[in-house]
Design a protein around this motif. Sequence first.
Motif, PDB file in Angstrom:
ATOM      1  N   PHE A 135      10.421   2.277  -7.368  1.00  0.00           N
ATOM      2  CA  PHE A 135       9.967   1.202  -8.262  1.00  0.00           C
ATOM      3  C   PHE A 135      10.759  -0.083  -8.005  1.00  0.00           C
ATOM      4  CE2 PHE A 135       8.817   5.149 -10.304  1.00  0.00           C
ATOM      5  CZ  PHE A 135       7.513   4.909 -10.729  1.00  0.00           C
ATOM      6  N   LEU A 136      12.041   0.054  -7.743  1.00  0.00           N
ATOM      7  CA  LEU A 136      12.867  -1.114  -7.438  1.00  0.00           C
ATOM      8  C   LEU A 136      12.359  -1.816  -6.181  1.00  0.00           C
ATOM      9  CD1 LEU A 136      15.532  -2.734  -8.017  1.00  0.00           C
ATOM     10  CD2 LEU A 136      16.649  -1.159  -6.411  1.00  0.00           C
ATOM     11  N   ASN A 137      12.150  -1.044  -5.111  1.00  0.00           N
ATOM     12  CA  ASN A 137      11.720  -1.636  -3.845  1.00  0.00           C
ATOM     13  C   ASN A 137      10.285  -2.158  -3.917  1.00  0.00           C
ATOM     14  OD1 ASN A 137      14.220  -0.981  -2.795  1.00  0.00           O
ATOM     15  ND2 ASN A 137      13.531   0.977  -1.944  1.00  0.00           N
ATOM     16  N   ALA A 138       9.439  -1.451  -4.678  1.00  0.00           N
ATOM     17  CA  ALA A 138       8.073  -1.948  -4.885  1.00  0.00           C
ATOM     18  C   ALA A 138       8.109  -3.283  -5.622  1.00  0.00           C
ATOM     19  CB  ALA A 138       7.262  -0.923  -5.673  1.00  0.00           C
ATOM     20  N   GLY A 139       9.067  -3.418  -6.554  1.00  0.00           N
ATOM     21  CA  GLY A 139       9.237  -4.692  -7.259  1.00  0.00           C
ATOM     22  C   GLY A 139       9.625  -5.808  -6.312  1.00  0.00           C
ATOM     23  N   TYR A 140      10.497  -5.519  -5.346  1.00  0.00           N
ATOM     24  CA  TYR A 140      10.858  -6.534  -4.352  1.00  0.00           C
ATOM     25  C   TYR A 140       9.611  -7.013  -3.609  1.00  0.00           C
ATOM     26  CZ  TYR A 140      15.798  -5.072  -4.802  1.00  0.00           C
ATOM     27  OH  TYR A 140      17.053  -4.792  -5.259  1.00  0.00           O
ATOM     28  N   CYS A 141       8.785  -6.047  -3.210  1.00  0.00           N
ATOM     29  CA  CYS A 141       7.585  -6.384  -2.441  1.00  0.00           C
ATOM     30  C   CYS A 141       6.658  -7.296  -3.256  1.00  0.00           C
ATOM     31  CB  CYS A 141       6.862  -5.094  -2.034  1.00  0.00           C
ATOM     32  SG  CYS A 141       5.466  -5.353  -0.911  1.00  0.00           S
ATOM     33  N   THR A 186       0.831  -1.209   0.000  1.00  0.00           N
ATOM     34  CA  THR A 186       0.000   0.000   0.000  1.00  0.00           C
ATOM     35  C   THR A 186       0.866   1.260   0.000  1.00  0.00           C
ATOM     36  OG1 THR A 186      -1.762  -1.159   1.203  1.00  0.00           O
ATOM     37  CG2 THR A 186      -1.782   1.255   1.259  1.00  0.00           C
ATOM     38  N   VAL A 187       1.917   1.248   0.820  1.00  0.00           N
ATOM     39  CA  VAL A 187       2.813   2.412   0.892  1.00  0.00           C
ATOM     40  C   VAL A 187       3.555   2.592  -0.427  1.00  0.00           C
ATOM     41  CG1 VAL A 187       4.776   3.453   2.090  1.00  0.00           C
ATOM     42  CG2 VAL A 187       3.075   2.149   3.389  1.00  0.00           C
ATOM     43  N   TYR A 188       4.024   1.477  -1.023  1.00  0.00           N
ATOM     44  CA  TYR A 188       4.771   1.581  -2.281  1.00  0.00           C
ATOM     45  C   TYR A 188       3.889   2.077  -3.430  1.00  0.00           C
ATOM     46  CZ  TYR A 188       9.108  -0.475  -0.535  1.00  0.00           C
ATOM     47  OH  TYR A 188      10.286  -0.686   0.133  1.00  0.00           O
ATOM     48  N   ARG A 189       2.617   1.683  -3.430  1.00  0.00           N
ATOM     49  CA  ARG A 189       1.712   2.188  -4.464  1.00  0.00           C
ATOM     50  C   ARG A 189       1.590   3.711  -4.385  1.00  0.00           C
ATOM     51  NH1 ARG A 189      -3.080  -2.330  -3.831  1.00  0.00           N
ATOM     52  NH2 ARG A 189      -2.182  -3.911  -5.245  1.00  0.00           N
ATOM     53  N   LYS A 190       1.513   4.192  -3.161  1.00  0.00           N
ATOM     54  CA  LYS A 190       1.416   5.641  -2.960  1.00  0.00           C
ATOM     55  C   LYS A 190       2.701   6.337  -3.415  1.00  0.00           C
ATOM     56  CE  LYS A 190       0.542   9.074   0.668  1.00  0.00           C
ATOM     57  NZ  LYS A 190       0.289   9.277   2.119  1.00  0.00           N
ATOM     58  N   LEU A 191       3.847   5.726  -3.104  1.00  0.00           N
ATOM     59  CA  LEU A 191       5.127   6.331  -3.474  1.00  0.00           C
ATOM     60  C   LEU A 191       5.321   6.356  -4.989  1.00  0.00           C
ATOM     61  CD1 LEU A 191       7.522   4.795  -0.775  1.00  0.00           C
ATOM     62  CD2 LEU A 191       7.051   7.230  -1.092  1.00  0.00           C
ATOM     63  N   THR A 192       5.023   5.246  -5.662  1.00  0.00           N
ATOM     64  CA  THR A 192       5.279   5.163  -7.109  1.00  0.00           C
ATOM     65  C   THR A 192       4.302   5.988  -7.929  1.00  0.00           C
ATOM     66  OG1 THR A 192       3.981   3.106  -7.179  1.00  0.00           O
ATOM     67  CG2 THR A 192       6.387   2.906  -7.007  1.00  0.00           C
ATOM     68  N   SER A 193       3.183   6.351  -7.334  1.00  0.00           N
ATOM     69  CA  SER A 193       2.211   7.170  -8.072  1.00  0.00           C
ATOM     70  C   SER A 193       2.334   8.655  -7.739  1.00  0.00           C
ATOM     71  CB  SER A 193       0.779   6.702  -7.769  1.00  0.00           C
ATOM     72  OG  SER A 193       0.497   6.851  -6.380  1.00  0.00           O
ATOM     73  N   GLY A 194       3.201   8.985  -6.796  1.00  0.00           N
ATOM     74  CA  GLY A 194       3.347  10.381  -6.380  1.00  0.00           C
ATOM     75  C   GLY A 194       4.290  11.165  -7.277  1.00  0.00           C
ATOM     76  N   MET A 240       5.712 -11.294  -2.617  1.00  0.00           N
ATOM     77  CA  MET A 240       4.300 -11.678  -2.512  1.00  0.00           C
ATOM     78  C   MET A 240       3.900 -12.695  -3.580  1.00  0.00           C
ATOM     79  SD  MET A 240       2.595  -7.937  -1.720  1.00  0.00           S
ATOM     80  CE  MET A 240       0.925  -8.574  -1.440  1.00  0.00           C
ATOM     81  N   GLY A 241       4.827 -13.024  -4.489  1.00  0.00           N
ATOM     82  CA  GLY A 241       4.540 -14.002  -5.527  1.00  0.00           C
ATOM     83  C   GLY A 241       3.973 -13.405  -6.792  1.00  0.00           C
ATOM     84  N   LYS A 242       3.926 -12.093  -6.901  1.00  0.00           N
ATOM     85  CA  LYS A 242       3.388 -11.421  -8.085  1.00  0.00           C
ATOM     86  C   LYS A 242       4.550 -11.109  -9.036  1.00  0.00           C
ATOM     87  CE  LYS A 242      -0.327  -9.363  -5.319  1.00  0.00           C
ATOM     88  NZ  LYS A 242      -0.989  -8.106  -4.894  1.00  0.00           N
ATOM     89  N   THR A 243       5.025 -12.159  -9.697  1.00  0.00           N
ATOM     90  CA  THR A 243       6.243 -12.056 -10.499  1.00  0.00           C
ATOM     91  C   THR A 243       6.100 -11.068 -11.649  1.00  0.00           C
ATOM     92  OG1 THR A 243       6.731 -14.365  -9.955  1.00  0.00           O
ATOM     93  CG2 THR A 243       7.962 -13.373 -11.790  1.00  0.00           C
ATOM     94  N   ASN A 244       4.984 -11.131 -12.372  1.00  0.00           N
ATOM     95  CA  ASN A 244       4.804 -10.233 -13.517  1.00  0.00           C
ATOM     96  C   ASN A 244       4.787  -8.765 -13.087  1.00  0.00           C
ATOM     97  OD1 ASN A 244       4.712 -12.325 -15.363  1.00  0.00           O
ATOM     98  ND2 ASN A 244       2.484 -12.547 -15.248  1.00  0.00           N
ATOM     99  N   ASP A 245       4.092  -8.507 -11.973  1.00  0.00           N
ATOM    100  CA  ASP A 245       4.064  -7.129 -11.463  1.00  0.00           C
ATOM    101  C   ASP A 245       5.467  -6.681 -11.039  1.00  0.00           C
ATOM    102  OD1 ASP A 245       1.361  -7.025 -11.881  1.00  0.00           O
ATOM    103  OD2 ASP A 245       0.833  -7.515  -9.800  1.00  0.00           O
ATOM    104  N   ALA A 246       6.220  -7.617 -10.459  1.00  0.00           N
ATOM    105  CA  ALA A 246       7.592  -7.301 -10.040  1.00  0.00           C
ATOM    106  C   ALA A 246       8.451  -6.958 -11.248  1.00  0.00           C
ATOM    107  CB  ALA A 246       8.194  -8.474  -9.276  1.00  0.00           C
ATOM    108  N   VAL A 247       8.330  -7.767 -12.320  1.00  0.00           N
ATOM    109  CA  VAL A 247       9.111  -7.507 -13.535  1.00  0.00           C
ATOM    110  C   VAL A 247       8.790  -6.126 -14.085  1.00  0.00           C
ATOM    111  CG1 VAL A 247       9.464  -8.207 -15.937  1.00  0.00           C
ATOM    112  CG2 VAL A 247       9.374  -9.944 -14.125  1.00  0.00           C
ATOM    113  N   ALA A 248       7.515  -5.763 -14.098  1.00  0.00           N
ATOM    114  CA  ALA A 248       7.117  -4.443 -14.609  1.00  0.00           C
ATOM    115  C   ALA A 248       7.776  -3.321 -13.808  1.00  0.00           C
ATOM    116  CB  ALA A 248       5.595  -4.314 -14.569  1.00  0.00           C
ATOM    117  N   MET A 249       7.830  -3.503 -12.500  1.00  0.00           N
ATOM    118  CA  MET A 249       8.462  -2.488 -11.652  1.00  0.00           C
ATOM    119  C   MET A 249       9.966  -2.395 -11.928  1.00  0.00           C
ATOM    120  SD  MET A 249       6.423  -0.787  -9.715  1.00  0.00           S
ATOM    121  CE  MET A 249       4.685  -0.820  -9.256  1.00  0.00           C
ATOM    122  N   PHE A 250      10.619  -3.552 -12.088  1.00  0.00           N
ATOM    123  CA  PHE A 250      12.060  -3.555 -12.348  1.00  0.00           C
ATOM    124  C   PHE A 250      12.376  -2.913 -13.700  1.00  0.00           C
ATOM    125  CE2 PHE A 250      12.207  -7.570  -9.528  1.00  0.00           C
ATOM    126  CZ  PHE A 250      12.367  -6.789  -8.392  1.00  0.00           C
TER     127      PHE A 250
END
Length: 739
Positions: free
Chosen positions: A660-666, A644-652, A670-680
């Motif tokens: 985006f890097l740290n949001a990708g780690y999160c 939730t915090v990372y979504r707020k940070l990446t959209s600000g 959490m097992g959301k590999t595709n979302d992680a790749v997009a962030m990276f």
Amino acid sequence: MTTEQDILKLSLTEIEAGHVFLALGMIREYARNNGAGVWQDEFDSISRDYELMLEYMERGVDDPEREKMYDRIRTRLGHCVRNMMLESKIKSSPFYSEAYAKALGRTIETESLRNMLESFVGEQAMTGLLAEEEKGEKMREIYSKHIGEMSRLFHSMIISPQWTATTSEQMVKILLSPTVDSYDAQLLVSAITIAAINHEDEQKIVSLAEIYRLSTDENIRQRALVGWVFAMAIYGRQTDVVTDMLDDDNVLHELADMQKQVMFCLNADKDNQLIQKDIIPELMKNQDLNITNFGIIEKEEDPMEDILNPSAADERIEKLETTMHRMEQMQKDGSDIYFGGFSQMKRFSFFNDMANWFWPFFIEHPAVQETLDKIGRADFLNNMLAFGPFCESDKYSFLLTMKTVFERLPDNVREMLQGGYEFGNMVSETEKSDAAYIRRMYLQDLYRFLRLNIHKKDMRSPFDNENAYLFLANETFHGNKSKDMLPQLALFMHKRKIKNGFVVFAKRYIDLEQDVLSDNFLHIASIYYYEYANNAEKATDILRRAWYEGRLENDKVSLKMLGRLSLLCGDFDMAATCYHRLFELQPDNNKFALKYGVALMKQKNYSKALEILYRLDYEQSSANTSRAMAWALMGEGKLEQAQTVYRKLTSGEDSVPEDFLNAGYCQWIMGKTNDAVAMFVNYCETTSSTNMVLDSISKKFSKDSEMLLSNGIKPIDITLMADIVEKNIKGKENTFFAD
């Protein structure tokens, strides 16, 4: 330096080393090849006296005065050599040649000098008996004659041979005499200064030091201070009178203040660039005048502006006031803000006479009278010249410039000037009489002369000599108390980003105080080793030692530095200890609280870190607090909250690539590999590292591997994820999967 000068200089070195016989041989050879001029007889006399002394010693004569006689011969020989050097300079140097020509054969004879100076004061007094019209004409005649005499005297001072102690004593008495005009004394002190910094003469330096010590006229006193300080620093020769003064707290305070002012002079070009680049363009935007080939004319008002943008005028005024305030603040801080402008106004023939660079501004100067005859005695000029924040030579420049442009000014502008318009901040009478202000203005005069005079390449300038412009670090100024000035000067240099100044003062101070872990030592040593010597380990060792000796308990500056260095070198326990103590000292300081939270995270004490960060986020939310909190939540396993915090940070609007890097780690954890790749991928594209994706992202994964591994990400997954990111950026056609 010519070969002739080299030979004479080498002979001086031999004299200093006590090799008088060798020096006599060198000088004799020099005289045979080049001539010794008027100093041949003196040299022959010294040679005979020395040979006679040697002869008496060979005979076994016991002379109780031998040592004193030897010292006198060495002193006489040193003077003789320096006089030969001066004569050589007069023949070869344009600076000295001009001084010789303008001296018109005048020599420094103290009794005739006293008579001339006192006669001038008497002649002025006698004009009080004349009628007003006759008085004005007589005063012009007196000043015209006197300015010429003082110019000849100024130039003769520059080419004057080595002074004796008697000459020095008599000169001091003359320049301290209440029957001598202060402006004349100020000019002659400047002449002695120019002579002393360009050609070594111990007794000239002594006279300047004595004038500084004894004068009750602050204008004379401050000129003398600048003179003996620079001359002594250049030649590295300390006199007895100066040795005593270096234990005087008031003298040391003035020396420290002068040291800072000298650095502002040296920064004049940098300040001018700032003014030209940032301040002048803003002022020009808001001017209501246009400069044309036909003069200065007013701009026509835009009739539509009040309708389309009614607040435009107020906005322009506000910007103008802000810009002017910025410039005024620079001047208040000590910057020479007028150097750039007035440096273009030193080409008038007035400045062809070297003495005119150093006259205090006075209305009776013939050049001033000639100008006022043309433009009138406007109230504006009276205010400007009496209370304007300019050094003396700039006042002459300003008046001479007004003479050339006054007739081209619009009528309404001339009327405004005649009516007493005030230009910027004026200087109060109290400030004008302040020693620091007087010294600052004089240093600016001296700096202009040495930077802008046509003979600048031919003169020795203390502003080009590190030993001179960093004089308080010079060994010549080392005294029992002078080291007490080093900490404040080092920190001043650091604050002003004067690298060479900080390094010189810091090294000197560290060498003297390395066994004393005082607050000043800790601050300066840690800054020096970490920021300037590229030795973070040394800085850390010093601060750790102080910590374990119990010296940092309340030292916030050192605690901040040790905490910062400990984070960098991976000593997270020490970092947490430092920031915890800072947090205790200032619990309301959010910066300390955030640093403490970060240090706790580095210790993997995420729960304790979150206690601090939750409070911070509640009291004063910020992006940096959110970043730290999201990382701590991820470390604590609270992935949904972290997401939730990372979504707020990446959209600000204030997001950074690392969000985006740290949001990708999160997302990955959490097992959301595709979302992680997009962030990276977003991170790589934002950091412009798409040309070296694998190398860049692999380094980041390696750096943060502890967080990933502790949350179940396997080493093989990390390796493969880097390839997936590269594949997504470069496209399938660039991989071995392509058809």
